[in-house]
Design a protein around this motif. Structure first.
Motif, mmCIF file in Angstrom:
data_model
loop_
_atom_site.group_PDB
_atom_site.id
_atom_site.type_symbol
_atom_site.label_atom_id
_atom_site.label_comp_id
_atom_site.label_asym_id
_atom_site.label_seq_id
_atom_site.Cartn_x
_atom_site.Cartn_y
_atom_site.Cartn_z
ATOM 1 N N HIS A 67 40.496 51.255 -49.333
ATOM 2 C CA HIS A 67 41.067 52.480 -48.298
ATOM 3 C C HIS A 67 42.438 52.741 -48.377
ATOM 4 N N ILE A 68 43.147 51.135 -48.558
ATOM 5 C CA ILE A 68 44.890 51.617 -49.034
ATOM 6 C C ILE A 68 44.918 52.051 -50.662
ATOM 7 N N ILE A 69 44.093 52.048 -51.267
ATOM 8 C CA ILE A 69 44.697 53.051 -53.015
ATOM 9 C C ILE A 69 44.309 53.782 -52.378
ATOM 10 N N TYR A 70 42.892 54.754 -51.727
ATOM 11 C CA TYR A 70 42.807 56.214 -51.958
ATOM 12 C C TYR A 70 43.450 56.425 -50.419
ATOM 13 N N ASN A 71 44.650 55.472 -49.787
ATOM 14 C CA ASN A 71 46.148 56.719 -49.102
ATOM 15 C C ASN A 71 46.907 57.324 -49.796
ATOM 16 N N HIS A 72 46.954 57.183 -51.266
ATOM 17 C CA HIS A 72 47.923 57.228 -52.473
ATOM 18 C C HIS A 72 47.298 58.310 -53.554
ATOM 19 N N VAL A 73 45.424 58.034 -52.885
ATOM 20 C CA VAL A 73 45.336 59.127 -54.471
ATOM 21 C C VAL A 73 45.158 60.592 -53.636
ATOM 22 N N ASP A 74 45.393 61.774 -54.952
ATOM 23 C CA ASP A 74 45.084 63.083 -54.262
ATOM 24 C C ASP A 74 43.996 63.608 -54.926
ATOM 25 N N ARG A 75 43.353 62.830 -56.066
ATOM 26 C CA ARG A 75 42.500 63.511 -57.036
ATOM 27 C C ARG A 75 41.442 62.022 -57.683
ATOM 28 N N ILE A 76 40.582 62.732 -58.254
ATOM 29 C CA ILE A 76 39.980 61.672 -59.553
ATOM 30 C C ILE A 76 38.680 62.530 -60.005
ATOM 31 N N ASN A 77 38.591 61.840 -60.789
ATOM 32 C CA ASN A 77 37.614 62.635 -62.154
ATOM 33 C C ASN A 77 36.559 61.903 -62.122
ATOM 34 N N THR A 78 35.150 61.935 -63.000
ATOM 35 C CA THR A 78 34.314 61.557 -63.428
ATOM 36 C C THR A 78 34.457 60.377 -63.751
ATOM 37 N N LYS A 79 35.454 60.009 -64.851
ATOM 38 C CA LYS A 79 35.564 58.546 -65.092
ATOM 39 C C LYS A 79 36.199 57.629 -63.853
ATOM 40 N N ILE A 80 36.505 58.141 -63.037
ATOM 41 C CA ILE A 80 37.139 57.432 -61.981
ATOM 42 C C ILE A 80 35.835 57.027 -61.035
ATOM 43 N N ILE A 81 34.966 58.069 -60.794
ATOM 44 C CA ILE A 81 33.757 57.706 -59.801
ATOM 45 C C ILE A 81 33.065 56.633 -61.074
ATOM 46 N N TRP A 82 32.371 56.847 -62.375
ATOM 47 C CA TRP A 82 31.848 55.582 -62.351
ATOM 48 C C TRP A 82 32.681 54.476 -62.353
ATOM 49 N N GLN A 83 33.575 54.504 -62.426
ATOM 50 C CA GLN A 83 34.104 53.380 -62.233
ATOM 51 C C GLN A 83 34.203 52.321 -60.721
ATOM 52 N N ASN A 84 34.106 53.578 -59.996
ATOM 53 C CA ASN A 84 33.669 53.033 -58.586
ATOM 54 C C ASN A 84 31.949 52.723 -58.630
ATOM 55 N N ILE A 85 31.179 53.052 -59.549
ATOM 56 C CA ILE A 85 30.055 52.997 -59.704
ATOM 57 C C ILE A 85 29.318 51.645 -59.698
ATOM 58 N N ILE A 86 30.222 51.247 -60.903
ATOM 59 C CA ILE A 86 30.410 49.822 -61.623
ATOM 60 C C ILE A 86 30.479 48.884 -60.644
ATOM 61 N N LEU A 87 31.784 49.169 -60.373
ATOM 62 C CA LEU A 87 32.347 48.263 -58.862
ATOM 63 C C LEU A 87 31.093 47.732 -58.109
ATOM 64 N N LEU A 88 30.959 48.806 -57.455
ATOM 65 C CA LEU A 88 29.872 48.753 -56.458
ATOM 66 C C LEU A 88 28.568 48.266 -56.715
ATOM 67 N N LEU A 89 28.569 48.112 -58.409
ATOM 68 C CA LEU A 89 27.229 47.243 -58.796
ATOM 69 C C LEU A 89 27.109 45.801 -58.334
ATOM 70 N N ILE A 90 28.332 45.875 -58.642
ATOM 71 C CA ILE A 90 29.063 44.058 -58.701
ATOM 72 C C ILE A 90 28.960 43.979 -57.831
ATOM 73 N N VAL A 91 29.269 44.785 -56.551
ATOM 74 C CA VAL A 91 29.128 44.764 -55.421
ATOM 75 C C VAL A 91 28.111 44.419 -54.440
ATOM 76 N N SER A 92 27.551 45.002 -55.165
ATOM 77 C CA SER A 92 26.042 45.219 -54.502
ATOM 78 C C SER A 92 25.296 43.758 -54.474
ATOM 79 N N LEU A 93 25.883 42.980 -55.824
ATOM 80 C CA LEU A 93 24.981 41.211 -56.196
ATOM 81 C C LEU A 93 25.617 40.189 -54.920
ATOM 82 N N ILE A 94 26.045 40.811 -54.275
ATOM 83 C CA ILE A 94 27.080 39.186 -52.936
ATOM 84 C C ILE A 94 26.132 39.233 -52.029
ATOM 85 N N PRO A 95 25.597 39.666 -51.464
ATOM 86 C CA PRO A 95 23.943 39.217 -50.536
ATOM 87 C C PRO A 95 23.447 38.396 -51.312
#
Length: 190
Positions: A67-95
């Protein structure tokens, strides 16, 4: 890359928020029920509660950092979307890893996988942050993505945890995760 290939962050942030909410919900649903309604039965599940607390703080701290990071972000691209998807893949292993650690608190393998998941999250956040700075050249974003606080210090703390684990105390990895999260929370409150 032309400006036509950039997107706003609204849908990504909403998706991210939803996934983190689901992960936190799954975390609490994975907590075992005490065998009886007594303090001793609750105390018998202390490792599950400890693992849950750390994982809950990891998820909420990650959400706050995002949330803090994206308060300073105006735009993203497909590369950043996929980086977030990979991040969520990693986070989804937490449970899954939380339950694994709770059931095997003194197992080097369980603790190492838990710690590596957290370390990979930090690395992916760093990679994503560098990409965001590349297309959102703002000093506030660079300040929010402080490499020392977001990558170097947590990595050093994890190395200490892994050394402790190799020396026969695997639970030091979970303790180092907790120290890193508490440190990050205190840093964000400044």
């Amino acid at each position: 890359m032309s400006d036509d290939n950039y997107m706003t962050t609204n849908r990504l942030e909403a998706f991210y928020d939803a996934i983190i909410a689901i992960i936190v919900t799954v975390l609490v649903l994975e907590l075992p029920q005490p065998a009886a309604a007594s303090f001793s039965a609750i105390w018998a599940l202390k490792t599950s509660y400890f693992a849950y607390l750390i994982s809950f703080l990891i998820c909420t701290n990650l959400w706050q950092y995002h949330h803090i990071i994206y308060n300073h972000v105006d735009r993203i691209n497909t590369k950043i979307i996929w980086q977030n998807i990979i991040l969520l893949l990693i986070v989804s292993l937490i449970p899954y890893l939380t339950t694994f650690v709770a059931n095997n608190p003194f197992s080097f393998l369980a603790q190492a996988l838990y710690g590596l998941d957290f370390l990979f999250m930090n690395l992916m956040l760093y990679v994503m942050g560098r990409s965001l700075i590349g297309i959102n050249e703002k000093q506030e974003l660079s300040d929010a993505l402080n490499i020392k606080n977001s990558l170097i210090i947590p990595t050093v703390i994890f190395i200490v945890g892994f050394i402790g684990a190799f020396l026969g105390q695997p639970i030091t990895i979970s303790i180092c995760c907790l120290i890193t999260i508490v440190r990050s929370i205190l840093y964000s409150l400044k």
